[in-house]
Design an enzyme around this catalytic site. Structure first.
Site, PDB file in Angstrom:
ATOM      1  N   LYS A  42      -3.222 -14.460 -14.815  1.00  0.00           N
ATOM      2  CA  LYS A  42      -4.351 -15.032 -14.089  1.00  0.00           C
ATOM      3  C   LYS A  42      -5.631 -14.805 -14.868  1.00  0.00           C
ATOM      4  O   LYS A  42      -5.994 -13.675 -15.162  1.00  0.00           O
ATOM      5  CB  LYS A  42      -4.437 -14.368 -12.712  1.00  0.00           C
ATOM      6  CG  LYS A  42      -5.676 -14.732 -11.933  1.00  0.00           C
ATOM      7  CD  LYS A  42      -5.706 -14.090 -10.564  1.00  0.00           C
ATOM      8  CE  LYS A  42      -7.039 -14.351  -9.898  1.00  0.00           C
ATOM      9  NZ  LYS A  42      -7.162 -13.670  -8.612  1.00  0.00           N
ATOM     10  N   VAL A  77       8.215   4.174  14.554  1.00  0.00           N
ATOM     11  CA  VAL A  77       7.410   5.285  15.044  1.00  0.00           C
ATOM     12  C   VAL A  77       7.206   5.141  16.541  1.00  0.00           C
ATOM     13  O   VAL A  77       6.923   4.051  17.037  1.00  0.00           O
ATOM     14  CB  VAL A  77       6.039   5.272  14.347  1.00  0.00           C
ATOM     15  CG1 VAL A  77       5.226   6.459  14.779  1.00  0.00           C
ATOM     16  CG2 VAL A  77       6.226   5.275  12.862  1.00  0.00           C
ATOM     17  N   ALA A 128       0.832  -1.202   0.000  1.00  0.00           N
ATOM     18  CA  ALA A 128       0.000   0.000   0.000  1.00  0.00           C
ATOM     19  C   ALA A 128       0.864   1.248   0.000  1.00  0.00           C
ATOM     20  O   ALA A 128       0.628   2.191  -0.770  1.00  0.00           O
ATOM     21  CB  ALA A 128      -0.925  -0.009   1.214  1.00  0.00           C
TER      22      ALA A 128
END
Lengths: 449, 506, 500
Positions: free
Chosen positions: C79, C186, C17
């Site tokens: 695919k 973080v 992402a």
């Protein structure tokens, strides 16, 4: 108002007793005396006092006339499988818990927290139960009646009773002279006109209920001091064993062995078990009765229809380690008395009664569950909260005082997390001094007698 | 993916917001904790006003003060407090009715029969007095009399309890001095930035407008209606109860002190809400609570001014807006909301301070040692919720039982009630039966006072009472009444009692 | 006039992402925007073998990525669809193929005609009329060629590839276009208490990174959208009760299948994603009904090839975030929600979120209208994919385990219920508002799992039965010839895009 109680047994007499103070009620016990399907000796929780109060029975009179002794504490003996412990001589494994407040808080720090803080690091401190007057008296085989005055240290504990059921029924039936006894040849006649009918008969065992085979006997072992004012529960490989005395000075001990594997045993095997657990020859033991109890489930609450209550299983079957039939009946009768003002509107009566009875019963069942879970080392909401914060989950209603539950958990080794914020600001020396002071006060009190 | 983080010891507690909730929390924590063990910091800004005005309480506040070890006389003087024996409700059942809700039982039971049944039977024998005639506290209130129950000779009826009316701002100040003395650090400033610790999402620090950074392990949100942490930041849902409690606004106004000084709070219903009157030593707190669906702000202000016989509005606070309801969770992550941040119920039964106090007591009982607090949090949330619902139902009761004709009241009368409350009312109507809780607020006498006071007469009485005849019951209640009269005769006027005990401010 | 444009953007998280977002932003925003991607080197990304749907082609094209190059670098395969085994009943198999299904005949979609004959036992299974399905069964693949109105002119396909390599591929792409890459863990975030804008992110190293706009690609931990902003999560476990997956790579399958396979087990299902060099496998299961040790055994027992590593456990909660964009923070990827990859939608959800973000790209005022529209569209997309996935569980006749009995009897969202009812009448499927899965997808799954309409569409009868039979036979024949013409996937890959 005419109230018909169907069945002549413990339940009907306890119900009759709570209604007796109101002469305007006509109470009729209908039916023959039924054979007992409950343990002949039962220990009851301090909430029994509520029953006595509602029935206007003087506690002193009760304890004089009924074969019973005050109950200050329970002992639990746990052992490895196959290892037989003589409950009368081997106290190493006994865990004591009662109906009492243990110790005293120090400022905002609870006693359970204080104790847990030092328990690990200090071998010289006593068992948790030694910091409660109720359990300590029981351990020493001493008895001082608890007192309601909140200023008194005698208010830190309450008492239950160990009661011989037959003697209790006798007492009630002699006392309740106004209660009518009717013995119809055919019980269908009990449909006779009345305003409220309560069916107290032992229900037939159905497929859903599980049987418990119970062996009850009495015998006289050498030393019985430790059973004064306490009841002993022993977890054995065959099931759980209860040992009590029904009278303080009696030499006989009553045993009740609830077999975990509910198969009918041949007489010879029963004798073997009797000998094994009472440490005295089976011939000397009086085998009282071997009964089949119905271990049932709480999902059959008292059934209801149009001012007809069927008592159902609950009171017979709650023959657990922690609660007895009499406890359940005490709840039943007090709930009945509370809700009877609604008896002219059957639906509301039913709704209010079931609600009250069930929530109170749940409270007792939680207590039993707490004990079971603590012994098995399984967790539940209450234990999780106690381990995390030293507090007992607050539920309404709860007939079990949070101090009793906390004591039960502590004495079975469930300690709250150390270093609670209020405890960690105290030094170990301060805590030990506090514990010592409590010991001192308790010592003085128990000697004062 | 679940991340397991090591539990962290709690060394520092930060309270966001002064005001009654903030300083009550600070005082209680400072009493129980040593500053070198757990540091307590309170952030407040002089720029933000507090909502608290004249505040009425219930007797539980005495437990709170006792826990702090506060001297009662000192407290009364510092907060301009007066004593309170109960609340008088005017115009709630029907527009011209009135009744008291005292901190006391009604009458006395006889022969194992509850007083309520005796009263019901006595009425059948011709008694016409209302139930609230049978309470020492009410009889004293009606004559503006007061003394502490334990000062009465034993043969008299010292069967009541008491609370206070106080200046909430002064109470907060009083507790601030107390808490600061015990090491609570007060930091001036307004919250600007919230620092979140990752990956667990706990609040790590609050950064203020003056750039001060306040770090903490637990954060108590006392920021009032704004609910800066629990609401705005943690977005915990707020359950809205305005379908049951329709009032959404209030205006407060001060007036001169009353003479003689009443030892009770007065709540007077009007066409679309109610007025409060809270007598303090130096002034009287008044206010109007109303629903804007039925009354505009201007009209409400005019109504209040008129009610107080003033020509001009005087020292106004408001309109204050509120939404009755509560957070789904008061304790979420490492943030615990206390006071208005956690919920709001109108002060009809003077429960605001009690609800604060309850949260504080439960927090103290459950205060965790480290950040592994899930069990404690769940217990806290469930206890707070139970009590809020308890109080909510009792307040709804006042609105539901009315015979008034205004639109507002008709809407209240016809609304669907929470089912537990409806059942309770139905049971009582049938036979006077009242379900009883063991814990929480409002026991039988409270329910009796409102149910009887707002015009419910049970259809039947408890058959257990039939061992006495109606006449015997009547005789008993009259015996009780004469004893009550003797008792009240012995009591001094409320203001005289304040004077005698040396707690009346000049 | 002051410039209200956003200046600094932080992307938190460097999985698929994060890098897809970084690549897109760097492609479409001017150099005035400073883009920083923060990636922890101590946290692995969830991505394993990843299967996709055809929309990914659009994404790659807009970035200007060469398909052969991309396939090579990601060990990719082609695919044509997904095979579902044991879903309707044990022993069942069907393929949900992309692209066309049969051929449109006059007014109605193909399946209405087919269904009439099928009911009379005069038609072959649906797959025989679909090029993708038939080719898949024979492990064949090729790209479209110019062949007039032959199905070969329009072959719809997607890819299967190694998600880690894909992220790497996009990382190079993005960094070449100026994305600033920060490696670090973080520690905390700062949010303005009044405006609720995220102000900065602090790293364990002590570094504090400020930005105007934050994109949360931190995966299921949802560090910004949830842990910092507490948006809340809508739980779908009552509809999608699976909450765990065990993933394991195994050796390459030969011949190389041009499709993903999903095999239902007693409390979940197993995926198989063939790549060029190895095979991605995983067992998605519900921990309420199955221990992970048992799930692992089932997974390993059902591998087609030898496992290469021990299985790795991933836990999840199906559902979606209550909002995907709040103030100056947008969640993309698993931070926005999680649905099991039964229909290979994970990457699509990332890509469509990026596309939406582009079209609604904010300035510093963060207009609520932009945000509301973004959220509305994303909710719609999530809900419609959710319905399609629930369909697979609900449309079952299995009674062999508690899990399947639960699924069979569970209540489903109203939107799905209506769709099912509509189909069961005359086989009509209503594609609502351009939702992701079209009529063909629904039809293939519904028939594949033995959900059958009571009757057929009345308008079918306008075509004489004889003619209909001829038509179907013709289509079947064309499909067969096309498949014969196609090369095997392996041959195709060897020729154009074999990984080095």
């Amino acid at each position: 108002m005419i109230i018909n109680l169907i069945g002549n047994n413990l339940a009907s007499w306890m119900i009759a007793a709570t209604l007796a103070p109101y002469p305007q009620f006509t109470i009729q016990i209908m039916g023959d005396k039924t054979t007992a399907a409950y343990p002949p000796i039962q220990s009851v929780l301090p909430l029994f006092k509520q029953f006595l109060k509602r029935a206007k029975i003087d506690e002193a009179e009760f304890s004089r006339q009924v074969m019973c002794q005050p109950l200050l504490a329970n002992q639990i003996l746990t052992q490895a499988p196959n290892q037989v412990v003589n409950p009368l001589t081997d106290f190493a494994h006994a865990r004591w818990f009662g109906f009492c407040q243990t110790g005293a808080p120090l400022g905002p720090a609870s006693f359970a927290h204080l104790y847990s803080q030092v328990a690990g690091q200090n071998t010289q401190i006593n068992e948790f139960s030694d910091y409660a007057l109720g359990t300590q008296l029981a351990k020493q085989g001493q008895y001082i009646a608890p007192n309601l005055n909140p200023q008194s240290i005698l208010s830190t504990y309450e008492q239950g009773y160990i009661i011989e059921v037959d003697s209790f029924i006798n007492f009630l039936s002699t006392k309740l002279t106004n209660t009518k006894r009717i013995q119809p040849s055919n019980l269908t006649n009990t449909e006779a006109a009345c305003d409220l009918r309560i069916d107290c008969r032992t229900p037939k065992r159905d497929a859903a209920s599980q049987a418990i085979q119970t062996i009850c006997w009495q015998c006289q072992p050498p030393d019985t001091k430790r059973l004064k004012f306490s009841k002993q529960i022993q977890l054995t490989e065959h099931g759980w064993l209860l040992a009590v005395k029904s009278q303080t000075e009696a030499k006989q001990i009553n045993y009740q062995l609830n077999l975990s594997n509910p198969v009918e045993l041949p007489q010879a095997d029963i004798k073997k078990l009797v000998q094994l657990y009472s440490q005295c020859p089976a011939n000397n033991a009086i085998l009282d009765k071997s009964i089949n109890l119905i271990a049932a489930v709480k999902d059959t609450p008292a059934a209801f229809s149009q001012n007809h209550i069927v008592l159902g299983h609950d009171w017979l079957t709650a023959n657990s380690w922690a609660i007895s039939s009499i406890d359940v009946l005490s709840i039943f009768t007090t709930s009945l008395l509370d809700c009877i003002s609604l008896s002219n509107t059957p639906e509301l009566f039913e709704q209010a009664f079931i609600e009250q009875y069930q929530t109170k019963l749940d409270s007792l069942i939680r207590y039993q569950q707490l004990l079971t879970d603590a012994l098995n080392g399984t967790s539940n909401d209450t234990i999780a909260l106690f381990l995390a914060s030293g507090r007992i989950k607050q539920l309404d209603p709860d007939l079990i005082h949070p101090d009793w539950s906390a004591g039960l958990l502590m004495n079975l080794g469930c300690y709250p997390k150390a270093d609670s914020p209020f405890v960690s600001q105290l030094s170990t020396a301060q805590i030990l001094k506090h514990l010592e002071q409590i010991s001192l006060v308790l010592q003085r009190t128990s000697q004062y007698k | 993916m679940r991340t397991v983080s090591q539990p962290k010891r709690i060394k520092s507690i930060v309270i966001l917001g002064g005001g009654t909730a903030g300083w009550m929390t600070a005082a209680a924590l400072s009493r129980a904790l040593k500053p070198d063990n757990i540091k307590i910091t309170l952030i407040e800004s002089d720029k933000i006003g507090t909502v608290g005005v004249g505040e009425a309480t219930i007797p539980h506040i005495r437990t709170f003060n006792a826990m702090l070890g506060i001297n009662e006389a000192e407290f009364i003087k510092a907060t301009q407090a007066t004593y309170k024996l109960g609340i008088q409700f005017c115009g709630w059942g029907s527009a011209d009715s009135d009744y008291f809700h005292p901190f006391a039982d009604f009458g006395k039971s006889f022969e194992n029969i509850e007083f309520q049944s005796l009263y019901q039977k006595a009425r059948q024998a011709g008694l016409t007095l209302p139930l609230d005639a049978f309470s020492t506290a009410i009889a004293a209130s009606r004559q503006n009399k007061f003394c502490q129950p334990d000062t009465l000779p034993v043969q008299l009826l010292n069967n009541f309890s008491y609370a206070y009316h106080l200046d909430a701002t002064a109470y907060a100040q009083f507790l601030r001095r107390y808490a600061e003395k015990l090491g609570v650090i007060r930091i001036e400033g307004q919250l600007e930035t919230i620092q979140t610790r990752l990956p667990d999402g706990h609040i790590q620090a609050l950064i203020l407008d003056n750039q001060a950074k306040v770090e903490g392990d637990l954060f108590i949100d006392c920021s009032g209606f704004k609910a800066l942490l629990i609401g705005q930041h943690l977005k915990v849902n707020y359950q809205n109860w305005s379908h049951w409690l329709k009032c959404d606004s209030a205006i407060a106004m001060q007036s001169e002190q009353l003479s003689p000084l009443p030892p009770y709070t007065l709540s007077t219903a009007h066409g679309s809400g109610w007025f409060w009157q809270i007598p303090l030593q130096n002034r009287t707190g008044n206010g109007i609570v109303y629903s804007r669906d039925y009354l505009s702000d201007d009209a409400a202000l005019a109504k209040l001014t008129h009610q107080l016989n003033l020509t001009e509005p005087n020292a106004i606070n408001g309109p204050i807006r509120f939404t009755p309801g509560m957070r789904d969770q008061s304790w979420q992550k490492n943030c615990i909301a206390i006071g208005l941040a956690s919920g709001f119920l109108e002060p009809l039964e003077s429960t605001s301070i009690h609800l604060i106090q309850l949260s504080i007591f439960k927090l103290l009982e459950l205060l965790p040692a480290d950040t592994q607090y899930e069990a404690a949090r769940d217990e806290f949330n469930s206890l707070v919720k139970t009590e809020y619902i308890n109080v909510r139902d009792f307040i709804i009761l006042h609105y539901a039982l009315n015979q008034r004709h205004e639109d507002f009241w008709q809407a209240c009368r016809t609304m669907a009630l929470p089912s537990s409350l409806q059942t309770k009312i139905d049971l009582f109507k049938t036979s006077g039966y009242l379900t009883q809780k063991q814990q929480g607020l409002f026991f039988k006498p409270s329910w009796q006072s409102v149910l009887f006071g707002q015009g419910i007469t049970p259809k039947a009485h408890d058959p257990k009472a039939d061992k006495l005849s109606n006449q015997q019951a009547l005789d008993w209640v009259q015996t009780y009444l004469s004893k009550q009269m003797q008792t009240v005769d012995k009591m001094p006027l409320h203001q005289d009692w304040l004077k005698q005990t040396g707690v009346l401010n000049r | 006039m002051t410039n209200n444009n956003i200046q600094q953007i932080i992307i938190l998280g460097g999985g698929t992402a994060g890098w897809m977002t970084a690549a897109s932003l760097s492609r479409f925003l001017t150099a005035d925007y400073q883009i920083t991607l923060i990636e922890s080197d101590s946290i692995g990304s969830v991505g394993v073998g990843e299967a996709t749907i055809p929309q990914i082609q659009v994404f790659n094209k807009t970035l200007g990525i060469n398909e052969d190059d991309f396939i090579k670098k990601t060990q990719g395969t082609f695919k044509l669809g997904i095979e579902f085994v044991n879903w309707g009943q044990i022993g069942d198999s069907y393929i949900h193929g992309f692209g066309h299904l049969g051929q449109d005949m006059s007014a109605l979609p193909f399946h209405h005609y087919w269904w009439k004959l099928r009911q009379q036992n005069q038609a072959k299974p649906l797959a025989d009329y679909a090029l993708n399905c038939s080719a898949a069964y024979q492990n064949k693949f090729m790209r479209s060629i110019d062949a007039g109105n032959s199905p070969l002119s329009d072959i719809t396909y997607a890819y299967q590839f190694d998600a880690g390599l894909y992220a790497q591929y996009l990382k190079e792409y993005a960094m070449a276009r100026g994305v600033n890459h920060v490696i670090g863990d973080v520690e905390s975030t700062s949010v303005n208490a009044v405006s609720e804008l995220i102000e900065s992110i602090s790293l364990k190293s002590g570094e504090i990174l400020k930005a105007d706009f934050f994109i949360d690609c931190s995966g299921m931990r949802a560090l910004l959208i949830e842990k910092t902003l507490n948006i809340g999560y809508e739980n779908w476990q009552h509809w999608l009760p699976c909450d765990s997956a065990l993933a394991v790579p195994s050796k390459k399958i030969e011949p190389l299948p041009p499709y993903t396979r999903s095999t239902a087990h007693s409390a979940g299902w197993q995926w198989r994603i063939p790549l060029q060099h190895r095979t991605g496998n995983g067992h998605v299961f519900c921990s309420e009904y199955m221990q992970s040790s048992e799930a692992e055994k089932i997974l390993l027992d059902n591998l087609d090839t030898e496992a290469l590593q021990p299985a790795r456990l991933i836990q999840f909660t199906t559902g979606k975030r209550k909002a995907f964009w709040h103030k100056n923070c947008v969640a993309i990827g698993l931070s926005s929600g999680f649905m099991e990859p039964l229909e290979s939608t994970s990457i699509h959800l990332i890509q469509s979120a990026i596309a939406r973000l582009m079209s609604l790209f904010p300035d510093k005022s963060f207009h609520q209208a932009n945000i509301d529209e973004f959220n509305r569209q994303t909710h719609f997309e999530y809900d419609s994919i959710r319905d399609f996935i629930i369909l697979h569980y609900k449309a079952t006749q299995r009674e062999d385990s508690v899990f399947w009995r639960y699924c069979k009897n569970m209540s489903v969202p109203d939107s799905l219920k209506e769709k099912l009812e509509l189909f069961q009448q005359h086989g009509h499927v209503n594609r609502f508002n351009n939702e992701l899965f079209n009529e063909n997808s629904w039809v293939e799954v519904l028939f594949g799992q033995n959900i059958e309409p009571k009757g057929y569409h009345p308008m079918v009868d306008i075509m004489p039965t004889e003619q209909l039979k001829q038509n179907l036979a013709g289509i079947e024949n064309v499909v067969k010839q096309c498949v014969d013409y196609m090369p095997s996937q392996q041959a195709f890959i060897n020729q154009f895009c074999k990984a080095e």
